[in-house]
Scaffold this motif. Structure first.
Motif, mmCIF file in Angstrom:
data_model
loop_
_atom_site.group_PDB
_atom_site.id
_atom_site.type_symbol
_atom_site.label_atom_id
_atom_site.label_comp_id
_atom_site.label_asym_id
_atom_site.label_seq_id
_atom_site.Cartn_x
_atom_site.Cartn_y
_atom_site.Cartn_z
ATOM 1 N N UNK A 165 -3.672 5.276 -13.809
ATOM 2 C CA UNK A 165 -3.229 4.399 -12.858
ATOM 3 C C UNK A 165 -3.548 4.326 -11.736
ATOM 4 N N UNK A 166 -4.955 4.642 -11.575
ATOM 5 C CA UNK A 166 -5.892 4.938 -10.339
ATOM 6 C C UNK A 166 -6.903 3.720 -10.227
ATOM 7 N N UNK A 167 -6.772 2.775 -11.144
ATOM 8 C CA UNK A 167 -7.653 1.695 -11.159
ATOM 9 C C UNK A 167 -6.722 0.395 -11.666
ATOM 10 N N UNK A 168 -7.225 -0.756 -10.898
ATOM 11 C CA UNK A 168 -6.803 -2.069 -11.354
ATOM 12 C C UNK A 168 -7.019 -2.439 -12.594
ATOM 13 N N UNK A 169 -6.356 -3.367 -13.339
ATOM 14 C CA UNK A 169 -6.764 -4.082 -14.516
ATOM 15 C C UNK A 169 -8.092 -5.142 -14.171
ATOM 16 N N UNK A 170 -8.079 -5.733 -12.978
ATOM 17 C CA UNK A 170 -9.336 -6.454 -12.855
ATOM 18 C C UNK A 170 -10.652 -5.381 -12.619
ATOM 19 N N UNK A 171 -10.416 -4.115 -11.884
ATOM 20 C CA UNK A 171 -11.545 -3.211 -11.790
ATOM 21 C C UNK A 171 -12.048 -2.845 -13.355
#
Length: 629
Positions: free
Chosen positions: A206-212
């Motif tokens: 949960x520490x990175x976004x889907x876009x990343x």
């Protein structure tokens, strides 16, 4: 050059002895097929109406060659589609192959296409439940393509996962025909694999976004060609080259380069030369290339390179198609004497292009031959003797030739000599105990993580596992048991999507292992994973009787896979877990594969729907509860 290692010799001899009846039956069938076409091209035996249908769409010199029954007919069977990066380059190959075959005196025809699905796209989706079955569908489609009695040789175009094994299994049903695998090559290197894995793990936490995450993935998989990590696709190419089924050095030349085109055209010329009517160096049927020695060579190459665990299924199924009985014990015994000479992601940070640049397959073959770890006296599509695969292809003044491979690795962080291996053994372990038998790949597993003794948490689906992980329920020492993932349950999907979550638990300091009757593939990494557990839960295997909280020992060093429950207690438990019925296993085309699901064999026999000629019945597995129904 050292003499053949005694363990290599012993394992080969016992495979040959074990396979005497089935191999004999297979070779007898091949001999009968060859006898039926001994008087010229295969099409010479056709009636006039049959033959006229066979060249009706031809014109010019191809028509004259086929009508005059002069020169070999060559089948092109391709897994081309432009959805998948690995297979998109194959779109240009048929025209190149046809022209090159014509110049060599034969006629190449596009005999049939076979399906090619991508495990990268279908990971964690319902479509993945068709993935392993697609191998046998590809074999059958290859059989349909070759069934026209028009052909004297076969060019097989494919790269990935189930596709290459399926093409080869189909070709082995026409074992009297020569066959050459024609690869497409890997894409250029993109985002380093360690960076991609880091972003995946951050996203799982949960520490990175889907876009990343999408940005990282698209920087990794970014152009035509095979994915560059060392999964099943690239394992296919390396293993088949060492088995002598591709031209020397052909595996990892990138697409859309002059050298790749030259190798593709040379494959067409070579299939004409080794056809029964080619007039070249000699007829080389695929049944004589794939024998006990080349199967052992393929296993050795897989182990020395740290290749995909999927080949503990695929090589067993390929061998079976040639009447050869290969077992997991053979893998284990070979692994004990074959050192790990390559470090390619997920076993290291380098990708397949780095491996190729460091010396690649030619250096690996030379090293293993000189150490007595490969059979050199084998037939190959390049001629007799595996020494031909010590050479690498180059273009000189626009002409394809081969030169001796470098005598030393150009990067020992990626590829090493025999006296300085990354590990003294091949890193593939067979586990056994009261939970059955399983495969565990330790190439990327730290020695301190190879023994896990912890409470079980049992799941029957990937989705339930992910929910528990996100809820924080697995933040402890745990053996994750994911059952009902075997071939009879749901087609044995890969479970690679579990890796980021399991890796994050390991990095948090917990002792973590996975036990499953499903697959993890060559992308399995640093978490010890006992996979392909057989008997599977769906047929009453012991996994169906494991409960939350049971203590499980996964020991890669001692080869133990045990649940710490008294035998009587375990046997008294009713099997549990949800297996979808035929009225539930529907959608995404799954209902079309119900017949295959009903008749598929166990993982230990290659998870195949085909029964080899003259094979012995599957042996009982001692010391476990349940069995095949």
């Amino acid at each position: 050059m050292r003499p053949l290692h005694p363990v290599i010799a012993e394992v080969t001899a016992r495979i040959a002895a074990r396979s005497e009846n089935s191999r004999g039956a297979y070779l007898s069938r091949v001999s009968d097929a060859r006898a039926a076409t001994a008087d010229g091209p295969a099409r010479a035996g056709l009636g006039c109406g049959n033959l006229a249908h066979g060249f009706a769409a031809c014109s010019g010199p191809d028509r004259l060659t086929l009508r005059g029954r002069q020169g070999p007919g060559i089948a092109i069977v391709s897994a081309y589609n432009d959805l998948l990066s690995a297979h998109q380059p194959l779109g240009e190959f048929p025209d190149q192959l046809k022209e090159a075959t014509r110049r060599a005196g034969g006629v190449a025809r596009f005999a049939g296409g076979v399906p090619a699905m991508c495990d990268g796209i279908t990971q964690g989706r319902a479509g993945m439940e068709l993935s392993l079955f697609s191998r046998d569908v590809i074999a059958m489609a290859t059989g349909v393509a070759l069934a026209h009695d028009m052909f004297d040789g076969t060019l097989l175009l494919g790269v990935c996962d189930k596709i290459v094994p399926g093409l080869l299994i189909g070709a082995l049903s026409f074992g009297h025909l020569p066959a050459i695998l024609v690869p497409a090559g890997p894409m250029p290197s993109g985002l380093p694999n360690k960076d991609k894995a880091r972003v995946r793990q951050l996203y799982a936490q949960g520490s990175a976004t889907r876009e990343e995450l999408l940005e990282a993935e698209s920087a990794s998989y970014h152009s035509p060609g095979t994915c560059t990590f060392y999964g099943t696709a690239n394992s296919n190419q390396l293993v088949l080259e060492v088995m002598g089924l591709q031209l020397p050095g052909a595996a990892f030349v990138q697409p859309n380069t002059p050298l790749r085109r030259a190798l593709t055209e040379r494959a067409a010329r070579r299939i004409v030369e080794i056809s029964p009517v080619g007039g070249g160096e000699g007829y080389t049927p695929v049944a004589e290339v794939v024998d006990e020695r080349s199967i052992v060579n393929g296993v050795v190459a897989l182990l020395a390179s740290g290749g995909s665990t999927n080949h503990t299924l695929h090589l067993v199924a390929i061998a079976s198609a040639a009447g050869i009985e290969l077992t997991w014990d053979d893998f284990a015994d070979l692994s004990s004497v074959v050192p790990l000479l390559a470090s390619i992601y997920p076993n290291g940070s380098a990708d397949i292009n780095h491996f190729h640049a460091a010396g690649g397959v030619p250096f690996l073959v030379a090293t293993l031959l000189d150490a007595g770890l490969l059979h050199g006296d084998v037939r190959t599509v390049a001629g007799t003797g595996l020494h031909r695969y010590r050479a690498e292809p180059v273009l000189r003044d626009g002409e394809l030739t081969w030169r001796e491979a470098p005598s030393r690795s150009l990067d020992e962080n990626v590829l090493r000599p025999i006296d300085r291996p990354f590990a003294p053994d091949g890193g593939l372990r067979m586990l056994r105990g009261n939970l059955g038998r399983a495969v565990l790949k330790v190439s990327a597993v730290s020695p301190r993580h190879r023994l896990v003794y912890a409470p079980a948490r049992v799941f029957d689906s990937q989705q339930d596992f992910q929910l528990a992980f996100r809820a924080g329920e697995l933040n402890r020492d745990v053996v994750v048991v994911l059952r009902q993932q075997g071939p009879r349950a749901n087609g044995m999907p890969e479970l690679h999507g579990l890796t980021p979550a399991l890796s994050s638990l390991l990095d948090a300091g917990h002792r973590v292992a996975l036990v499953t009757d499903g697959r993890m593939s060559g992308a399995s990494g640093k978490v010890p994973a006992a996979i392909h557990v057989t008997p599977e839960a769906a047929v009453g295997g012991p996994l169906a009787r494991v409960a939350d909280g049971d203590l499980i020992r996964v020991d890669a060093d001692s080869g133990e896979l045990e649940v710490d429950v008294a035998a009587a207690t375990l046997a008294s438990r009713a099997p549990s877990g949800s297996v979808p019925g035929e009225d539930e296993w529907v959608g995404t085309g799954r209902e079309l594969f119900a017949a295959l699901r009903r008749c598929v064999g166990p993982a230990e026999r290659g998870a195949s729907v085909f029964a080899p000629v003259g094979a012995r019945p599957h042996p009982a597995i001692a010391g476990v509860t349940g069995g095949l129904t």
